[in-house]
Design a protein around this motif. Structure first.
Motif, PDB file in Angstrom:
ATOM      1  N   THR A 151      15.684  73.494  29.049  1.00 23.03           N
ATOM      2  CA  THR A 151      15.456  73.151  30.455  1.00 23.03           C
ATOM      3  C   THR A 151      16.702  73.463  31.284  1.00 23.03           C
ATOM      4  OG1 THR A 151      14.015  71.348  29.736  1.00 23.03           O
ATOM      5  CG2 THR A 151      14.655  71.353  32.047  1.00 23.03           C
ATOM      6  N   ILE A 152      17.876  73.113  30.769  1.00 23.22           N
ATOM      7  CA  ILE A 152      19.125  73.360  31.496  1.00 23.22           C
ATOM      8  C   ILE A 152      19.308  74.863  31.743  1.00 23.22           C
ATOM      9  CG2 ILE A 152      21.651  73.212  31.371  1.00 23.22           C
ATOM     10  CD1 ILE A 152      21.187  70.516  29.824  1.00 23.22           C
ATOM     11  N   ASP A 153      19.068  75.683  30.716  1.00 26.68           N
ATOM     12  CA  ASP A 153      19.201  77.135  30.876  1.00 26.68           C
ATOM     13  C   ASP A 153      18.236  77.652  31.945  1.00 26.68           C
ATOM     14  OD1 ASP A 153      21.140  77.133  28.922  1.00 26.68           O
ATOM     15  OD2 ASP A 153      19.828  77.926  27.345  1.00 26.68           O
ATOM     16  N   TYR A 154      17.009  77.136  31.915  1.00 26.59           N
ATOM     17  CA  TYR A 154      16.006  77.563  32.898  1.00 26.59           C
ATOM     18  C   TYR A 154      16.446  77.190  34.313  1.00 26.59           C
ATOM     19  CZ  TYR A 154      11.634  78.013  35.400  1.00 26.59           C
ATOM     20  OH  TYR A 154      10.672  78.368  36.318  1.00 26.59           O
ATOM     21  N   ILE A 155      16.820  75.926  34.515  1.00 21.42           N
ATOM     22  CA  ILE A 155      17.250  75.442  35.835  1.00 21.42           C
ATOM     23  C   ILE A 155      18.439  76.263  36.329  1.00 21.42           C
ATOM     24  CG2 ILE A 155      18.288  73.466  37.070  1.00 21.42           C
ATOM     25  CD1 ILE A 155      15.291  73.137  36.216  1.00 21.42           C
ATOM     26  N   ASN A 156      19.431  76.453  35.464  1.00 20.71           N
ATOM     27  CA  ASN A 156      20.644  77.173  35.858  1.00 20.71           C
ATOM     28  C   ASN A 156      20.365  78.637  36.180  1.00 20.71           C
ATOM     29  OD1 ASN A 156      22.118  74.841  35.595  1.00 20.71           O
ATOM     30  ND2 ASN A 156      23.074  75.401  33.661  1.00 20.71           N
ATOM     31  N   SER A 157      19.270  79.195  35.650  1.00 21.33           N
ATOM     32  CA  SER A 157      18.956  80.604  35.895  1.00 21.33           C
ATOM     33  C   SER A 157      18.283  80.813  37.254  1.00 21.33           C
ATOM     34  CB  SER A 157      18.046  81.149  34.784  1.00 21.33           C
ATOM     35  OG  SER A 157      16.711  80.680  34.937  1.00 21.33           O
ATOM     36  N   LEU A 158      17.829  79.732  37.886  1.00 21.26           N
ATOM     37  CA  LEU A 158      17.102  79.861  39.143  1.00 21.26           C
ATOM     38  C   LEU A 158      18.056  79.937  40.334  1.00 21.26           C
ATOM     39  CD1 LEU A 158      14.331  77.168  38.536  1.00 21.26           C
ATOM     40  CD2 LEU A 158      14.130  79.654  38.266  1.00 21.26           C
ATOM     41  N   PRO A 159      17.727  80.801  41.310  1.00 20.74           N
ATOM     42  CA  PRO A 159      18.525  80.827  42.541  1.00 20.74           C
ATOM     43  C   PRO A 159      18.122  79.658  43.433  1.00 20.74           C
ATOM     44  CG  PRO A 159      16.725  82.388  42.697  1.00 20.74           C
ATOM     45  CD  PRO A 159      16.650  81.778  41.309  1.00 20.74           C
ATOM     46  N   GLY A 160      18.912  79.375  44.428  1.00 17.19           N
ATOM     47  CA  GLY A 160      18.538  78.361  45.418  1.00 17.19           C
ATOM     48  C   GLY A 160      18.967  76.955  45.049  1.00 17.19           C
ATOM     49  N   PRO A 161      18.788  76.030  46.001  1.00 19.64           N
ATOM     50  CA  PRO A 161      19.210  74.641  45.795  1.00 19.64           C
ATOM     51  C   PRO A 161      18.427  73.955  44.677  1.00 19.64           C
ATOM     52  CG  PRO A 161      18.739  75.078  48.124  1.00 19.64           C
ATOM     53  CD  PRO A 161      18.267  76.256  47.348  1.00 19.64           C
ATOM     54  N   LYS A 162      19.136  73.102  43.957  1.00 21.16           N
ATOM     55  CA  LYS A 162      18.532  72.332  42.857  1.00 21.16           C
ATOM     56  C   LYS A 162      18.813  70.862  43.136  1.00 21.16           C
ATOM     57  CE  LYS A 162      19.827  76.141  39.879  1.00 21.16           C
ATOM     58  NZ  LYS A 162      20.115  77.043  40.986  1.00 21.16           N
ATOM     59  N   PRO A 217       9.006  78.608  31.074  1.00 23.86           N
ATOM     60  CA  PRO A 217       9.217  79.916  30.444  1.00 23.86           C
ATOM     61  C   PRO A 217      10.625  80.025  29.879  1.00 23.86           C
ATOM     62  CG  PRO A 217       9.030  80.124  32.842  1.00 23.86           C
ATOM     63  CD  PRO A 217       8.811  78.676  32.504  1.00 23.86           C
ATOM     64  N   ASP A 218      10.800  80.934  28.960  1.00 19.92           N
ATOM     65  CA  ASP A 218      12.122  81.214  28.411  1.00 19.92           C
ATOM     66  C   ASP A 218      12.930  81.950  29.481  1.00 19.92           C
ATOM     67  OD1 ASP A 218      14.346  82.342  27.164  1.00 19.92           O
ATOM     68  OD2 ASP A 218      13.269  82.694  25.287  1.00 19.92           O
ATOM     69  N   PRO A 219      14.075  81.383  29.912  1.00 14.77           N
ATOM     70  CA  PRO A 219      14.825  82.043  30.992  1.00 14.77           C
ATOM     71  C   PRO A 219      15.311  83.436  30.611  1.00 14.77           C
ATOM     72  CG  PRO A 219      16.086  80.195  30.067  1.00 14.77           C
ATOM     73  CD  PRO A 219      14.709  80.150  29.458  1.00 14.77           C
ATOM     74  N   LYS A 220      15.478  83.698  29.318  1.00 18.38           N
ATOM     75  CA  LYS A 220      15.928  85.033  28.898  1.00 18.38           C
ATOM     76  C   LYS A 220      14.805  86.051  29.139  1.00 18.38           C
ATOM     77  CE  LYS A 220      19.035  82.984  25.575  1.00 18.38           C
ATOM     78  NZ  LYS A 220      18.590  81.607  25.803  1.00 18.38           N
ATOM     79  N   LYS A 221      13.544  85.634  28.920  1.00 22.67           N
ATOM     80  CA  LYS A 221      12.417  86.527  29.146  1.00 22.67           C
ATOM     81  C   LYS A 221      12.036  86.531  30.622  1.00 22.67           C
ATOM     82  CE  LYS A 221      10.410  85.832  24.607  1.00 22.67           C
ATOM     83  NZ  LYS A 221      10.151  84.533  24.031  1.00 22.67           N
ATOM     84  N   PHE A 222      12.363  85.435  31.303  1.00 18.53           N
ATOM     85  CA  PHE A 222      11.976  85.230  32.698  1.00 18.53           C
ATOM     86  C   PHE A 222      12.405  86.386  33.586  1.00 18.53           C
ATOM     87  CE2 PHE A 222      12.581  82.802  36.757  1.00 18.53           C
ATOM     88  CZ  PHE A 222      11.282  82.349  36.869  1.00 18.53           C
ATOM     89  N   TRP A 223      13.608  86.940  33.325  1.00 21.44           N
ATOM     90  CA  TRP A 223      14.150  87.976  34.197  1.00 21.44           C
ATOM     91  C   TRP A 223      13.960  89.391  33.653  1.00 21.44           C
ATOM     92  CZ3 TRP A 223      14.662  86.044  38.675  1.00 21.44           C
ATOM     93  CH2 TRP A 223      15.048  84.716  38.836  1.00 21.44           C
TER      94      TRP A 223
END
Length: 123
Positions: free
Chosen positions: A23-34, A116-122
């Motif tokens: 979850t942390i990896d996914y959140i950190n991979s997203l742009p914008g305010p969290k 989703p897996d943040p590595k596959k996400f992008w």
């Protein structure tokens, strides 16, 4: 810019301070305010911020329940407030009752178990 809301307990951290890395990896991979929105009582703010920082969670601000009372109502009201100034993309929370409160506020929700897996996400 799209923003997200994310819960702490059993979403970002397990047993109070154990990182849930996926979850942390996914959140950190997203742009914008969290925005971290938690039912944790505001008197635990210093400890909570330390736990999030130690776990490597990147966040814009943290919103804590001042009363430790009705978490669903607190999260609903916080979402309505945040929506006034930000385009909230999704609220990520492990608790189905909290996801229902966010949906009442007009937000899309996501169970952290199905991110989703943040590595596959992008890719």
């Amino acid at each position: 810019l799209m923003a997200i809301i994310v819960d702490i307990d059993d979403t970002l951290l397990r047993n109070g301070d154990q990182p849930i890395q996926h979850t942390i990896d996914y959140i950190n991979s997203l742009p914008g305010p969290k925005f971290v929105v938690t039912g944790r009582n505001s008197n635990t703010r210093i400890e909570t911020v330390r736990q999030l920082r130690e776990a490597g969670v990147k966040f814009t601000s943290i919103h804590m329940n001042p009363t430790g009372g009705n978490d669903a109502q607190f999260k609903y009201e916080t979402a309505m407030r945040l929506k006034q100034s930000h385009k909230i993309e999704v609220a990520i929370d492990n608790n189905p009752n909290m996801r229902a409160a966010y949906r009442r506020a007009g937000l899309k929700t996501q169970d952290p178990a199905h991110l989703p897996d943040p590595k596959k996400f992008w890719l």
